[in-house]
Design a protein around this motif. Sequence first.
Motif, PDB file in Angstrom:
ATOM      1  N   ALA A 108     -12.390  -6.367  22.494  1.00 28.12           N
ATOM      2  CA  ALA A 108     -11.491  -6.600  23.490  1.00 28.12           C
ATOM      3  C   ALA A 108     -10.450  -7.614  23.183  1.00 28.12           C
ATOM      4  N   ILE A 109     -10.204  -7.828  21.464  1.00 31.52           N
ATOM      5  CA  ILE A 109      -9.294  -8.758  21.222  1.00 31.52           C
ATOM      6  C   ILE A 109      -7.947  -8.072  20.763  1.00 31.52           C
ATOM      7  N   PRO A 110      -6.871  -8.604  21.069  1.00 27.25           N
ATOM      8  CA  PRO A 110      -5.660  -8.090  20.698  1.00 27.25           C
ATOM      9  C   PRO A 110      -5.443  -8.284  19.097  1.00 27.25           C
ATOM     10  N   VAL A 111      -4.958  -7.267  18.596  1.00 23.26           N
ATOM     11  CA  VAL A 111      -4.708  -7.684  17.209  1.00 23.26           C
ATOM     12  C   VAL A 111      -2.996  -7.216  16.987  1.00 23.26           C
ATOM     13  N   LEU A 112      -2.451  -8.194  16.414  1.00 25.10           N
ATOM     14  CA  LEU A 112      -1.020  -7.998  16.177  1.00 25.10           C
ATOM     15  C   LEU A 112      -0.848  -8.119  14.506  1.00 25.10           C
ATOM     16  N   ALA A 113      -0.460  -6.729  13.951  1.00 26.05           N
ATOM     17  CA  ALA A 113      -0.321  -6.775  12.728  1.00 26.05           C
ATOM     18  C   ALA A 113       1.289  -6.524  11.997  1.00 26.05           C
ATOM     19  N   TYR A 114       1.673  -7.286  11.053  1.00 22.95           N
ATOM     20  CA  TYR A 114       2.808  -7.441  10.720  1.00 22.95           C
ATOM     21  C   TYR A 114       3.110  -7.017   9.394  1.00 22.95           C
ATOM     22  N   GLY A 115       4.067  -6.057   8.931  1.00 25.60           N
ATOM     23  CA  GLY A 115       4.232  -5.835   7.723  1.00 25.60           C
ATOM     24  C   GLY A 115       5.357  -4.951   7.545  1.00 25.60           C
ATOM     25  N   LEU A 116       5.543  -4.279   6.111  1.00 27.09           N
ATOM     26  CA  LEU A 116       6.488  -3.427   5.765  1.00 27.09           C
ATOM     27  C   LEU A 116       5.937  -2.229   6.059  1.00 27.09           C
ATOM     28  N   ARG A 117       7.128  -1.123   6.367  1.00 24.98           N
ATOM     29  CA  ARG A 117       6.430   0.229   6.519  1.00 24.98           C
ATOM     30  C   ARG A 117       6.402   0.831   5.392  1.00 24.98           C
ATOM     31  N   THR A 118       7.463   0.857   4.591  1.00 24.14           N
ATOM     32  CA  THR A 118       7.627   1.499   3.353  1.00 24.14           C
ATOM     33  C   THR A 118       7.729   0.637   1.967  1.00 24.14           C
ATOM     34  N   ASP A 119       7.785   1.115   0.972  1.00 27.30           N
ATOM     35  CA  ASP A 119       7.868   0.251  -0.366  1.00 27.30           C
ATOM     36  C   ASP A 119       9.270   0.461  -0.867  1.00 27.30           C
ATOM     37  N   PHE A 120       9.856   0.076  -2.047  1.00 30.00           N
ATOM     38  CA  PHE A 120      11.062   0.264  -2.493  1.00 30.00           C
ATOM     39  C   PHE A 120      11.444   1.648  -2.982  1.00 30.00           C
ATOM     40  N   ARG A 121      10.348   2.586  -2.831  1.00 29.11           N
ATOM     41  CA  ARG A 121      11.061   3.956  -3.171  1.00 29.11           C
ATOM     42  C   ARG A 121      10.918   4.829  -1.902  1.00 29.11           C
ATOM     43  N   GLY A 122      10.661   4.154  -0.714  1.00 28.68           N
ATOM     44  CA  GLY A 122      10.620   4.730   0.622  1.00 28.68           C
ATOM     45  C   GLY A 122       9.543   5.412   1.043  1.00 28.68           C
ATOM     46  N   ALA A 123       8.441   5.109   0.062  1.00 29.02           N
ATOM     47  CA  ALA A 123       7.031   5.682   0.472  1.00 29.02           C
ATOM     48  C   ALA A 123       6.132   4.686   1.231  1.00 29.02           C
ATOM     49  N   LEU A 124       5.268   5.417   2.068  1.00 26.33           N
ATOM     50  CA  LEU A 124       4.313   4.594   2.868  1.00 26.33           C
ATOM     51  C   LEU A 124       3.406   3.618   2.233  1.00 26.33           C
ATOM     52  N   PHE A 125       3.170   2.698   2.375  1.00 19.75           N
ATOM     53  CA  PHE A 125       2.015   1.889   2.181  1.00 19.75           C
ATOM     54  C   PHE A 125       0.539   2.212   2.946  1.00 19.75           C
ATOM     55  N   GLU A 126      -0.434   2.198   2.250  1.00 24.73           N
ATOM     56  CA  GLU A 126      -1.649   2.775   2.875  1.00 24.73           C
ATOM     57  C   GLU A 126      -1.817   2.215   3.983  1.00 24.73           C
ATOM     58  N   GLY A 127      -1.920   0.718   4.263  1.00 21.25           N
ATOM     59  CA  GLY A 127      -2.171   0.244   5.502  1.00 21.25           C
ATOM     60  C   GLY A 127      -1.205   0.528   6.565  1.00 21.25           C
ATOM     61  N   SER A 128       0.075   0.428   6.360  1.00 21.00           N
ATOM     62  CA  SER A 128       1.376   0.951   7.071  1.00 21.00           C
ATOM     63  C   SER A 128       1.165   2.445   7.707  1.00 21.00           C
ATOM     64  N   ALA A 129       0.750   3.337   6.757  1.00 21.77           N
ATOM     65  CA  ALA A 129       0.547   4.623   7.084  1.00 21.77           C
ATOM     66  C   ALA A 129      -0.648   4.646   8.218  1.00 21.77           C
ATOM     67  N   ARG A 130      -1.642   4.042   8.058  1.00 21.94           N
ATOM     68  CA  ARG A 130      -2.780   4.052   8.952  1.00 21.94           C
ATOM     69  C   ARG A 130      -2.452   3.588  10.082  1.00 21.94           C
ATOM     70  N   LEU A 131      -1.864   2.403  10.180  1.00 24.31           N
ATOM     71  CA  LEU A 131      -1.395   1.469  11.308  1.00 24.31           C
ATOM     72  C   LEU A 131      -0.240   2.499  12.280  1.00 24.31           C
ATOM     73  N   LEU A 132       0.696   3.217  11.593  1.00 24.76           N
ATOM     74  CA  LEU A 132       1.407   4.181  12.072  1.00 24.76           C
ATOM     75  C   LEU A 132       0.653   5.194  12.882  1.00 24.76           C
TER      76      LEU A 132
END
Length: 192
Positions: A108-132
């Motif tokens: 029951a602890i809120p988690v706020l994650a901040y980051g890029l969605r995609t890399d310079f080619r427009g592909a998702l990062f692993e962490g971003s994909a899972r967060l989405l």
Amino acid sequence: MAKLYFYYASMNAGKSTTLLQADFNYRERGMRTALFTASVDDRFAAGTIASRIGLSAPATMFDAATDLAALVVTDHAQAPLSCVLVDEAQFLTAVQVDQLARIADVHAIPVLAYGLRTDFRGALFEGSARLLALADALIEIKSVCTCGRKATMNLRVDAQGRAVAQGAQTEIGGEERYLALCRRHHAEALGG
């Protein structure tokens, strides 16, 4: 009920500034937070979340082998945590994002994650994909392209300012290596 939040944006949109403001708001009210940042990001002092406008705060560094859940649960047992904040969340592994979801759901602890969605080619990062896939709330932090449209893409440039279309997904840099552009201008810069 605590939630997992993913704040995403292109480069230079103010993600770290927004994270540091959220941290300040919790601490101003006497609440404890835990801050994490990727060890691969070496632009500033190690173990520091820093914004381009001069704000900074110490943070625990993580890499692919870090058990975030164990660190948070141990810290929370010593004194209750009100929030977990993660900078450079695109560098999380899928397993670590699952750990963050459990921190919100089970502890029951809120988690706020901040980051890029995609890399310079427009592909998702692993962490971003899972967060989405898992986040309870997806919040876009807006940035502006040189044309005035919303910037959603990150263009990597070389030392002469020319667009780079090939290379490793991760190359740390700031304004000297990346430009935030709209999709149209990103494609044009890459010759598409």
